[in-house]
Design an enzyme around this catalytic site. Structure first.
Site, PDB file in Angstrom:
ATOM      1  N   PRO A   1      19.091  52.344 -12.389  1.00 39.39           N
ATOM      2  CA  PRO A   1      20.365  51.669 -12.139  1.00 39.39           C
ATOM      3  C   PRO A   1      20.562  51.425 -10.650  1.00 39.39           C
ATOM      4  CG  PRO A   1      20.739  53.973 -12.698  1.00 39.39           C
ATOM      5  CD  PRO A   1      19.265  53.712 -12.869  1.00 39.39           C
ATOM      6  N   HIS A   2      21.192  50.317 -10.324  1.00 37.33           N
ATOM      7  CA  HIS A   2      21.412  49.990  -8.917  1.00 37.33           C
ATOM      8  C   HIS A   2      22.647  49.116  -8.778  1.00 37.33           C
ATOM      9  CE1 HIS A   2      18.633  47.082 -10.718  1.00 37.33           C
ATOM     10  NE2 HIS A   2      19.211  46.173  -9.955  1.00 37.33           N
TER      11      HIS A   2
END
Length: 154
Positions: free
Chosen positions: A65-66
């Site tokens: 995730p980013h």
């Protein structure tokens, strides 16, 4: 780009049980708040917004995730090893237990992409993932991640 510049030892955690992806994002928000000085809620909202564009579970039990966030001067990371994998809508439909999150400044272009590529390459290494799954000490996990990336970069 070296993982040691992205990942501080204090941003590595082992978590026993979480009930959902949203709860995981809350934990990542807490890490980002304590280690990087961000607001937990801002991080959670940014991760959820990015996840809405498409799941960041890349397969083999790994998620990346980013999100882009105000208040950062450089790309920063957080790593979580889950003792009990959670459903994540990953591309291979397998639950996730290794999570490497990246938090980038709002205006980070190439730097964010380079960091994501470095993390992605690192987390595709099945031997490295096996080592991560075999350890529960955050400092050992940090060493495995940062040493593994240095060896790959050489």
């Amino acid at each position: 780009m070296q993982l040691s510049t992205l990942l501080k030892p204090s941003a590595v955690r082992v978590i026993g049980t979480l009930s959902s992806k949203k709860r995981l994002f809350q934990e990542l928000g807490d890490i980002a708040a304590s280690v990087h000085g961000l607001r937990t809620q801002d991080v959670v909202e940014a991760l959820l917004e990015r996840e809405g564009l498409g799941p960041t579970g890349v397969g083999q039990g790994v998620a990346l995730p980013h999100a882009r966030l105000a208040g950062l001067e450089s790309v920063q990371g957080a790593f979580v090893r889950l003792e009990k994998p959670i459903e994540f809508d990953a591309v291979d439909r397998k639950p996730v237990d290794l999570v490497f999150a990246l938090f980038a400044p709002e205006d980070a272009g190439v730097e964010h992409l380079k960091a994501l590529a470095t993390v992605s390459r690192t987390m595709r290494d099945s031997a490295l993932c096996t080592k991560l799954r075999a350890n529960v000490d955050p400092l050992t996990l940090h060493a495995v991640l940062t040493e593994g990336a240095s060896i790959q970069a050489a």
